[in-house]
Design a protein around this motif. Structure first.
Motif, PDB file in Angstrom:
ATOM      1  N   GLY A  54       4.648   2.226   9.184  1.00  0.00           N
ATOM      2  CA  GLY A  54       4.219   0.939   8.668  1.00  0.00           C
ATOM      3  C   GLY A  54       4.315   0.815   7.162  1.00  0.00           C
ATOM      4  O   GLY A  54       3.438   0.216   6.524  1.00  0.00           O
ATOM      5  N   ALA A  55       5.378   1.387   6.573  1.00  0.00           N
ATOM      6  CA  ALA A  55       5.569   1.299   5.117  1.00  0.00           C
ATOM      7  C   ALA A  55       5.734  -0.164   4.703  1.00  0.00           C
ATOM      8  O   ALA A  55       6.262  -0.984   5.454  1.00  0.00           O
ATOM      9  CB  ALA A  55       6.792   2.113   4.706  1.00  0.00           C
ATOM     10  N   ASP A  56       5.286  -0.485   3.508  1.00  0.00           N
ATOM     11  CA  ASP A  56       5.398  -1.848   2.992  1.00  0.00           C
ATOM     12  C   ASP A  56       6.704  -2.062   2.239  1.00  0.00           C
ATOM     13  O   ASP A  56       7.155  -3.202   2.080  1.00  0.00           O
ATOM     14  CB  ASP A  56       4.224  -2.149   2.054  1.00  0.00           C
ATOM     15  CG  ASP A  56       2.887  -1.993   2.763  1.00  0.00           C
ATOM     16  OD1 ASP A  56       2.616  -2.785   3.678  1.00  0.00           O
ATOM     17  OD2 ASP A  56       2.138  -1.061   2.406  1.00  0.00           O
ATOM     18  N   LEU A  57       7.291  -0.960   1.757  1.00  0.00           N
ATOM     19  CA  LEU A  57       8.536  -1.064   0.996  1.00  0.00           C
ATOM     20  C   LEU A  57       9.326   0.232   1.132  1.00  0.00           C
ATOM     21  O   LEU A  57       8.760   1.322   1.029  1.00  0.00           O
ATOM     22  CB  LEU A  57       8.233  -1.323  -0.482  1.00  0.00           C
ATOM     23  CG  LEU A  57       9.432  -1.419  -1.439  1.00  0.00           C
ATOM     24  CD1 LEU A  57      10.300  -2.636  -1.087  1.00  0.00           C
ATOM     25  CD2 LEU A  57       8.972  -1.496  -2.885  1.00  0.00           C
ATOM     26  N   HIS A  79       0.803  -1.218   0.000  1.00  0.00           N
ATOM     27  CA  HIS A  79       0.000   0.000   0.000  1.00  0.00           C
ATOM     28  C   HIS A  79       0.842   1.278   0.000  1.00  0.00           C
ATOM     29  O   HIS A  79       0.522   2.239  -0.678  1.00  0.00           O
ATOM     30  CB  HIS A  79      -0.929   0.023   1.221  1.00  0.00           C
ATOM     31  CG  HIS A  79      -1.877  -1.120   1.284  1.00  0.00           C
ATOM     32  ND1 HIS A  79      -2.892  -1.300   0.367  1.00  0.00           N
ATOM     33  CD2 HIS A  79      -1.964  -2.162   2.151  1.00  0.00           C
ATOM     34  CE1 HIS A  79      -3.565  -2.401   0.663  1.00  0.00           C
ATOM     35  NE2 HIS A  79      -3.028  -2.938   1.740  1.00  0.00           N
ATOM     36  N   HIS A  80       1.920   1.268   0.783  1.00  0.00           N
ATOM     37  CA  HIS A  80       2.681   2.499   1.014  1.00  0.00           C
ATOM     38  C   HIS A  80       4.170   2.268   0.753  1.00  0.00           C
ATOM     39  O   HIS A  80       4.798   1.414   1.370  1.00  0.00           O
ATOM     40  CB  HIS A  80       2.471   2.959   2.462  1.00  0.00           C
ATOM     41  CG  HIS A  80       2.974   4.339   2.736  1.00  0.00           C
ATOM     42  ND1 HIS A  80       2.767   5.000   3.925  1.00  0.00           N
ATOM     43  CD2 HIS A  80       3.696   5.221   1.966  1.00  0.00           C
ATOM     44  CE1 HIS A  80       3.326   6.197   3.890  1.00  0.00           C
ATOM     45  NE2 HIS A  80       3.894   6.342   2.704  1.00  0.00           N
ATOM     46  N   VAL A  81       4.716   3.038  -0.164  1.00  0.00           N
ATOM     47  CA  VAL A  81       6.144   2.956  -0.509  1.00  0.00           C
ATOM     48  C   VAL A  81       6.837   4.232  -0.037  1.00  0.00           C
ATOM     49  O   VAL A  81       6.313   5.338  -0.216  1.00  0.00           O
ATOM     50  CB  VAL A  81       6.332   2.793  -2.034  1.00  0.00           C
ATOM     51  CG1 VAL A  81       7.824   2.851  -2.397  1.00  0.00           C
ATOM     52  CG2 VAL A  81       5.715   1.487  -2.513  1.00  0.00           C
ATOM     53  N   ALA A  92       0.652   0.225  -5.387  1.00  0.00           N
ATOM     54  CA  ALA A  92       0.709   1.037  -4.169  1.00  0.00           C
ATOM     55  C   ALA A  92      -0.186   2.268  -4.304  1.00  0.00           C
ATOM     56  O   ALA A  92      -0.310   2.837  -5.387  1.00  0.00           O
ATOM     57  CB  ALA A  92       2.149   1.460  -3.882  1.00  0.00           C
ATOM     58  N   GLN A  93      -0.779   2.682  -3.184  1.00  0.00           N
ATOM     59  CA  GLN A  93      -1.648   3.858  -3.208  1.00  0.00           C
ATOM     60  C   GLN A  93      -0.929   5.137  -2.776  1.00  0.00           C
ATOM     61  O   GLN A  93      -1.387   6.232  -3.060  1.00  0.00           O
ATOM     62  CB  GLN A  93      -2.851   3.652  -2.275  1.00  0.00           C
ATOM     63  CG  GLN A  93      -3.864   2.641  -2.772  1.00  0.00           C
ATOM     64  CD  GLN A  93      -3.534   1.231  -2.320  1.00  0.00           C
ATOM     65  OE1 GLN A  93      -3.259   1.004  -1.149  1.00  0.00           O
ATOM     66  NE2 GLN A  93      -3.544   0.296  -3.240  1.00  0.00           N
ATOM     67  N   GLN A  94       0.197   4.984  -2.053  1.00  0.00           N
ATOM     68  CA  GLN A  94       0.907   6.176  -1.578  1.00  0.00           C
ATOM     69  C   GLN A  94       2.414   6.015  -1.741  1.00  0.00           C
ATOM     70  O   GLN A  94       2.967   4.948  -1.511  1.00  0.00           O
ATOM     71  CB  GLN A  94       0.590   6.464  -0.101  1.00  0.00           C
ATOM     72  CG  GLN A  94       1.340   7.701   0.437  1.00  0.00           C
ATOM     73  CD  GLN A  94       0.768   8.202   1.742  1.00  0.00           C
ATOM     74  OE1 GLN A  94      -0.407   8.024   2.024  1.00  0.00           O
ATOM     75  NE2 GLN A  94       1.600   8.848   2.553  1.00  0.00           N
TER      76      GLN A  94
END
Length: 285
Positions: free
Chosen positions: A247-250, A139-141, A167-169
């Motif tokens: 809580g970034a995913d990448l 979701h978040h990079v 990703a949305q953000q």
């Protein structure tokens, strides 16, 4: 298309060890290959046996019947040398490596083999902290926006990766050293000066990043919320802490320059990330 955006991962390589994480690592690799429509190379450094061959073939069964799409390489030798050499020989664009959980299972790090590969690989490297059999949405990079010759390409690549992963953000973090403020806070007057200096630096950094964003084609920015975030602190440590807290995913980072003796005494920014991975980390080369 702008040649700076021609950074698609056409060939992805993953080293496979017959450990408890084997299935999850292979499944993650196959999903990434699907996202980028890439070719996959699986490399096992060690003895080739019928049992191992059967295990690998069962894991990738149904993924692709195209022998050009998936290649399995068996080779003995030094794992670091074999992975790096094989990646070069097969013109790999990305190497995938798994991290190891510490005893409390809340913090992750990469072992000496993965660390050496990360430092010396000719191509980009993706470090996974929690490879999973099931799909993990991205979701978040977060991407570094520090002042560096490599940053423009890294940000452009971050947009391409974000689009492919859905990703949305995308947050661009501008790490600014406290030393740039040049003001020692001792009283109210010096505090005001330090605050004003920080505001000036932040504005300057924001304009620099906005200039980079102007060069990103509209299609790469579509359906993505873009945010810029200035942070004053130690490079590498600050962005890693930020990625963990939100809580970034990448987390996407510039590749470091060639290591020097001084890096052992004063670690560069990426070393802080490798010491304790905050999330999955993609190092762009």
């Amino acid at each position: 298309m702008n040649e700076l955006l021609d950074h698609k991962f056409k060939t992805i390589l993953i080293g496979v060890a017959f450990s408890p994480n084997l299935k999850n690592n292979v499944y993650e690799a196959m999903r990434v290959v699907d996202f980028f429509d890439s070719n996959l190379i699986l490399v096992h450094v060690g003895t080739r046996t019928k049992e191992k061959e059967t295990t690998i073939k069962e894991l990738i069964a149904g993924f692709s019947e195209d022998t050009e799409k998936v290649k399995i390489i068996w080779q003995e030798g030094n794992p670091v040398d074999v992975i790096i050499k094989t990646a070069k020989q097969n013109k790999s664009d990305l190497i995938m490596l798994g991290a190891t959980p510490r005893e409390d299972f809340l913090k992750f790090y990469i072992g000496s083999i993965a660390r050496k590969i990360t430092r010396n690989a000719h191509c980009s490297v993706l470090l996974l902290i929690k490879p999973s059999e099931d799909l993990r949405p991205c979701h978040h990079v977060v991407v570094n926006g520090l002042k560096d010759d490599k940053t423009k390409q890294t940000i452009l690549s971050a947009f391409e990766v974000s689009q492919n992963l859905g990703a949305q953000q995308l947050t661009i973090v501008e790490e600014i050293s406290q030393q740039e403020v040049h003001v020692i806070v001792q009283d109210d007057e010096s505090l005001i000066k330090a605050t004003e200096k920080k505001e000036q630096i932040t504005k300057k950094e924001h304009l620099r990043v906005q200039d980079i964003l102007k060069g990103v084609p509209k299609e790469f920015k579509s359906n993505i919320h873009i945010k810029t975030q200035p942070i004053f602190g130690k490079r590498g440590y600050s962005i890693g802490h930020y990625a963990r807290v939100i809580g970034a995913d990448l987390l996407i980072m510039n590749a470091p320059g060639k290591s020097t003796f001084l890096d052992r005494i004063f670690p560069h920014d990426l070393e802080h990330i490798l010491a304790e991975l905050p999330t999955d980390v993609l190092i762009i080369r």
